[in-house]
Structures are given as C-alpha cells and as structure tokens.
Design a protein around this motif. Structure first.
Motif, PDB file in Angstrom:
ATOM      1  N   ALA A 270     -61.322  70.624  -0.170  1.00  0.00           N
ATOM      2  CA  ALA A 270     -61.905  70.526  -1.509  1.00  0.00           C
ATOM      3  C   ALA A 270     -63.087  69.564  -1.533  1.00  0.00           C
ATOM      4  N   VAL A 271     -62.969  68.453  -0.789  1.00  0.00           N
ATOM      5  CA  VAL A 271     -64.062  67.484  -0.722  1.00  0.00           C
ATOM      6  C   VAL A 271     -65.246  68.080   0.032  1.00  0.00           C
ATOM      7  N   ALA A 272     -64.974  68.738   1.144  1.00  0.00           N
ATOM      8  CA  ALA A 272     -66.046  69.328   1.948  1.00  0.00           C
ATOM      9  C   ALA A 272     -66.796  70.405   1.178  1.00  0.00           C
ATOM     10  N   VAL A 273     -66.062  71.241   0.438  1.00  0.00           N
ATOM     11  CA  VAL A 273     -66.716  72.319  -0.319  1.00  0.00           C
ATOM     12  C   VAL A 273     -67.610  71.748  -1.413  1.00  0.00           C
ATOM     13  N   GLN A 274     -67.120  70.753  -2.138  1.00  0.00           N
ATOM     14  CA  GLN A 274     -67.950  70.156  -3.191  1.00  0.00           C
ATOM     15  C   GLN A 274     -69.200  69.503  -2.612  1.00  0.00           C
ATOM     16  N   SER A 275     -69.031  68.810  -1.497  1.00  0.00           N
ATOM     17  CA  SER A 275     -70.186  68.180  -0.856  1.00  0.00           C
ATOM     18  C   SER A 275     -71.180  69.225  -0.372  1.00  0.00           C
ATOM     19  N   ALA A 276     -70.683  70.333   0.167  1.00  0.00           N
ATOM     20  CA  ALA A 276     -71.561  71.404   0.636  1.00  0.00           C
ATOM     21  C   ALA A 276     -72.341  72.023  -0.518  1.00  0.00           C
ATOM     22  N   ASP A 277     -71.687  72.189  -1.660  1.00  0.00           N
ATOM     23  CA  ASP A 277     -72.381  72.728  -2.836  1.00  0.00           C
ATOM     24  C   ASP A 277     -73.522  71.815  -3.264  1.00  0.00           C
ATOM     25  N   ARG A 278     -73.272  70.512  -3.210  1.00  0.00           N
ATOM     26  CA  ARG A 278     -74.330  69.570  -3.614  1.00  0.00           C
ATOM     27  C   ARG A 278     -75.456  69.533  -2.581  1.00  0.00           C
ATOM     28  N   TYR A 279     -75.131  69.735  -1.310  1.00  0.00           N
ATOM     29  CA  TYR A 279     -76.169  69.834  -0.284  1.00  0.00           C
ATOM     30  C   TYR A 279     -77.062  71.038  -0.562  1.00  0.00           C
ATOM     31  N   ILE A 280     -76.467  72.142  -0.979  1.00  0.00           N
ATOM     32  CA  ILE A 280     -77.250  73.340  -1.325  1.00  0.00           C
ATOM     33  C   ILE A 280     -78.156  73.044  -2.515  1.00  0.00           C
ATOM     34  N   ASP A 281     -77.636  72.314  -3.502  1.00  0.00           N
ATOM     35  CA  ASP A 281     -78.472  71.915  -4.638  1.00  0.00           C
ATOM     36  C   ASP A 281     -79.700  71.141  -4.164  1.00  0.00           C
ATOM     37  N   LEU A 282     -79.487  70.189  -3.261  1.00  0.00           N
ATOM     38  CA  LEU A 282     -80.599  69.374  -2.789  1.00  0.00           C
ATOM     39  C   LEU A 282     -81.630  70.195  -2.033  1.00  0.00           C
ATOM     40  N   ARG A 283     -81.174  71.138  -1.238  1.00  0.00           N
ATOM     41  CA  ARG A 283     -82.126  71.966  -0.492  1.00  0.00           C
ATOM     42  C   ARG A 283     -82.928  72.862  -1.453  1.00  0.00           C
ATOM     43  N   ALA A 284     -82.292  73.338  -2.509  1.00  0.00           N
ATOM     44  CA  ALA A 284     -83.024  74.123  -3.508  1.00  0.00           C
ATOM     45  C   ALA A 284     -84.013  73.237  -4.257  1.00  0.00           C
ATOM     46  N   MET A 285     -83.595  72.028  -4.586  1.00  0.00           N
ATOM     47  CA  MET A 285     -84.504  71.073  -5.230  1.00  0.00           C
ATOM     48  C   MET A 285     -85.704  70.794  -4.338  1.00  0.00           C
ATOM     49  N   GLU A 286     -85.452  70.650  -3.037  1.00  0.00           N
ATOM     50  CA  GLU A 286     -86.532  70.349  -2.098  1.00  0.00           C
ATOM     51  C   GLU A 286     -87.504  71.514  -1.981  1.00  0.00           C
ATOM     52  N   ALA A 287     -86.979  72.734  -1.826  1.00  0.00           N
ATOM     53  CA  ALA A 287     -87.847  73.903  -1.652  1.00  0.00           C
ATOM     54  C   ALA A 287     -88.728  74.130  -2.873  1.00  0.00           C
ATOM     55  N   THR A 288     -88.143  74.017  -4.064  1.00  0.00           N
ATOM     56  CA  THR A 288     -88.929  74.259  -5.276  1.00  0.00           C
ATOM     57  C   THR A 288     -89.917  73.122  -5.535  1.00  0.00           C
ATOM     58  N   LEU A 289     -89.537  71.879  -5.158  1.00  0.00           N
ATOM     59  CA  LEU A 289     -90.474  70.758  -5.293  1.00  0.00           C
ATOM     60  C   LEU A 289     -91.714  70.985  -4.464  1.00  0.00           C
ATOM     61  N   TRP A 290     -91.552  71.323  -3.179  1.00  0.00           N
ATOM     62  CA  TRP A 290     -92.728  71.456  -2.324  1.00  0.00           C
ATOM     63  C   TRP A 290     -93.561  72.670  -2.703  1.00  0.00           C
ATOM     64  N   GLN A 291     -92.916  73.693  -3.233  1.00  0.00           N
ATOM     65  CA  GLN A 291     -93.688  74.840  -3.727  1.00  0.00           C
ATOM     66  C   GLN A 291     -94.586  74.406  -4.881  1.00  0.00           C
ATOM     67  N   ALA A 292     -94.016  73.656  -5.825  1.00  0.00           N
ATOM     68  CA  ALA A 292     -94.802  73.199  -6.971  1.00  0.00           C
ATOM     69  C   ALA A 292     -95.902  72.234  -6.543  1.00  0.00           C
ATOM     70  N   ALA A 293     -95.563  71.282  -5.680  1.00  0.00           N
ATOM     71  CA  ALA A 293     -96.563  70.300  -5.230  1.00  0.00           C
ATOM     72  C   ALA A 293     -97.685  70.988  -4.465  1.00  0.00           C
ATOM     73  N   TRP A 294     -97.337  71.981  -3.640  1.00  0.00           N
ATOM     74  CA  TRP A 294     -98.359  72.699  -2.881  1.00  0.00           C
ATOM     75  C   TRP A 294     -99.276  73.493  -3.808  1.00  0.00           C
ATOM     76  N   ARG A 295     -98.704  74.138  -4.835  1.00  0.00           N
ATOM     77  CA  ARG A 295     -99.558  74.873  -5.773  1.00  0.00           C
ATOM     78  C   ARG A 295    -100.533  73.936  -6.486  1.00  0.00           C
ATOM     79  N   ILE A 296    -100.045  72.770  -6.891  1.00  0.00           N
ATOM     80  CA  ILE A 296    -100.914  71.807  -7.567  1.00  0.00           C
ATOM     81  C   ILE A 296    -101.994  71.297  -6.620  1.00  0.00           C
ATOM     82  N   ALA A 297    -101.595  70.976  -5.390  1.00  0.00           N
ATOM     83  CA  ALA A 297    -102.531  70.385  -4.436  1.00  0.00           C
ATOM     84  C   ALA A 297    -103.574  71.374  -3.952  1.00  0.00           C
TER      85      ALA A 297
END
Length: 377
Positions: A270-297
C-alpha cells in the motif's frame, strides 16, 4: 529529438544548487506557531548570494549585466529554490525584469534593469486581482488625463510588497486594453494592508487611489501582461515541482527507516503503490512544465497558443503538488505534523503554490476556452 538542457542552463542549475546548499527550510519560526508573519522581511543574505552568483539577472541581456538566458533556465533555478523553501522574490523580480526588458521604455530599462539584476532594487508583481480568483487586470483601472496616467483599484495577496521597491500592476483602460504600471511602493496614493499566506509569509493588499506613475513607467505594449502572467504561472509550476520532489524524497527516506511488524513500511504494498502514484504525478508535472517553459522561451508555434501549455502545466502543478504533500503527510503519520520536522512547512507552501495564479479549476476553464477558440483538426 534532443530534450537535454543546454550547457548554460545546466550551469545555472548547478550554480543554484551551490547557493541553496546551505539554506535551511526551517530557518524561521513555524507558521503553525506564528500568528502573524514568520519574519519581518525576506532572506536578504540569500538574496545577496544570488546576486553575487548572477542568478538574479539570468533573463537580462548582456547590455544590462545579465546572462541572456531563457525561461527554461529560470525554471531550473526556481526548482532548486523550492526544495529548500527559499524565502526570496526570485520569481516575481525575474518575471518583472523580463517584462520591462521586452516591453518597457528605454528610460525604464536604463534606470531599473541593471540595478535589479544586481539585487539593489526589488521588483514584485500584483497578479491575483481583487479576490485572488478574478483576473488581475480587472481589479485596477487606468485612465489618462492632461497630466498623464491615473490608477485606481485594489490588488490582493501581493507577494513581498513590504520589501519591494516597485510593484508591477496590470490595469484595464476604458478601451479594454491592459497596461502595466511600475508603481513605487511608497508613492502617493499607495497603501498596503497586511495579509498572510498559508506559508506564514507576509503578503499585502495593495490599494491604489489616484496614483500617478511616471510616463516612462507605464507599459502600453500589446501582449505585455499576457507574457508576464504566463512566465509567472510557469515559474510557479517550477516551484511546485521542486517542492514536490523534495517532499517525495523525504517520504521515501522516512518510509525506508520507519518499521512496523519488523519491516520498513516502504516494503508494504500500500505504501509502495501510493508513493509510485505520486512519482507519476511528479513526472507529469515535470513534462508539462518543460513543455510550457520551452514554448515561452522559443516562441515555437503549436496547435494552441503557448497559454494552453501553461494552463496544462498549472493544472498538473496545482493538483499534483496537493496530492504529493497529502500522501506524504499520510505516510509520515503523526510525525508529519510535528512542528520540529519540516514537512508541515512544505505542506503550507504547497497550498500557497496550488492557489497562486489560480487553482486548477481556473486553468481548466481557460484551457476549455482556448480549445473552443482553436478547434484541433
């Protein structure tokens, strides 16, 4: 396709890691124990170190003493700053400088940019409107008379206003255009009222009554406010990402040491699954951040304007950082609420970042409007 950062961008991130290495996230009183602000002003010694490392002038061109880098480099530095909860107006001052450099008068550029890049003056932005939910440009009016521009209105939750020399205020004209006014915080007609963030930082309600900025300090260029707002929102996403990464790291470290029934709780499914879900959140946050920053730049075209990518990034940042800190608190148990342990501070900062520049729902609405205006074929 090559998604690696340039040498200059990586150098900026490395310099930031060096500057922030000695910063303690609990260097000020806990917001949970402080009825007012956790400190009278932002971290001035850290501000000076950032200036000495040329990290305040990242976006400025060489003629103003800067490195001439882009939004991606700034976001890399902001990401590092959030990992230690750096109490400095790095995002607001950098974004304001970028707007002045791109759209301001030559007099304003000469008077402000080099000094701001050296940390001698501090800039901030009024970007939350009257209530924090309405468009900031509608909270202030700008009109012209025989003597120049006149500003009236109220802006809420202005960050670092008590420490800033100038605040950039978006204002709406009678012809439905938005101008940006560079308003000295001590100008006649300007009053500040204390407000406090969930993080314990002092904000300000900024009230303008017949304020008259100098002609050189009014930016009347098309798209100036939109550009500034997009950079602020993208920078907020970078802060959320850095904070979330640090929190997940703290949770991983704690779960690997905390034992139940003779085993580290990190080994429980249960702990591993919750942590894995949050890792996926962070990777999605990272991908969308760099997409936005690249479009602006880069100014690269896409099926939607760059504001669409910014909206997607802010949706993920707002929802993702909330889920990360909530899961961290859950997996830490009661230890997460201990005021001698810094996790509760990250939770308080995360709530501020979730709502800053609009919650996820506001950006979902903006994205829907963009999709309606630009049907994807």
């Amino acid at each position: 396709m090559d998604f690696t950062f340039t040498e200059e961008q990586q150098a900026a991130a490395e310099a930031a890691r060096g500057v922030f290495a000695g910063v303690a996230p609990d260097a000020v009183p806990s917001p949970a124990l402080t009825p007012g602000a956790v400190a009278d002003e932002f971290d001035r010694p850290l501000w000076r170190r950032l200036a000495d490392a040329d990290l305040l002038s990242l976006l400025l061109r060489e003629e103003y003493g800067g490195a001439g880098l882009d939004a991606v480099a700034l976001c890399l530095v902001l990401r590092e700053s959030a990992k230690v909860l750096a109490r400095v107006p790095l995002l607001e001052s950098s974004a304001a400088m970028a707007a002045i450099q791109a759209f301001g008068s030559s007099e304003a550029k000469s008077a402000l940019l080099a000094r701001a890049g050296r940390g001698e003056i501090v800039l901030t932005v009024a970007s939350h409107g009257r209530t924090g939910h309405d468009p900031a440009e509608l909270a202030t009016t700008a009109r012209q008379d025989d003597s120049g521009w006149v500003l009236d209105g109220v802006q809420t939750a202005v960050p670092w206003a008590y420490d800033a020399d100038l605040v950039v205020v978006p204002a709406r004209t009678a012809t439905d255009r938005t101008v940006l006014a560079l308003v000295p915080c001590g100008a006649e007609g300007v009053t500040l009222a204390e407000q406090f963030s969930t993080s314990g930082e002092r904000l300000a309600e900024l009230r303008l009554e017949s304020v008259r900025p100098a002609e050189r300090d009014v930016i009347d260029a098309e798209g100036a406010w939109e550009s500034l707002r997009e950079l602020l929102a993208t920078g907020t996403c970078a802060l959320a990402l850095g904070l979330g990464e640090r929190v997940l790291g703290m949770t991983s470290e704690y779960a690997s040491k905390r034992e139940q029934f003779g085993y580290p709780i990190a080994t429980f499914q249960a702990v591993a699954v919750q942590s894995a879900d949050r890792y996926i959140d962070l990777r999605a946050m990272e991908a969308t951040l760099w997409q936005a920053a690249w479009r602006i730049a880069s100014g690269a075209p896409g099926p939607l304007p760059a504001s669409g990518d910014v909206a997607v990034a802010k949706i993920w940042a707002s929802e993702g950082v909330r889920r990360v800190v909530q899961t961290a608190q859950h997996l830490h148990g009661g230890f997460g609420a201990d005021v001698d342990y810094p996790l509760h501070r990250y939770h308080a900062w995360a709530k501020h970042l979730e709502l800053a520049l609009g919650p996820a729902a506001a950006h979902e609405e903006a994205l829907g409007d963009l999709l309606a205006a630009h049907p994807l074929g």
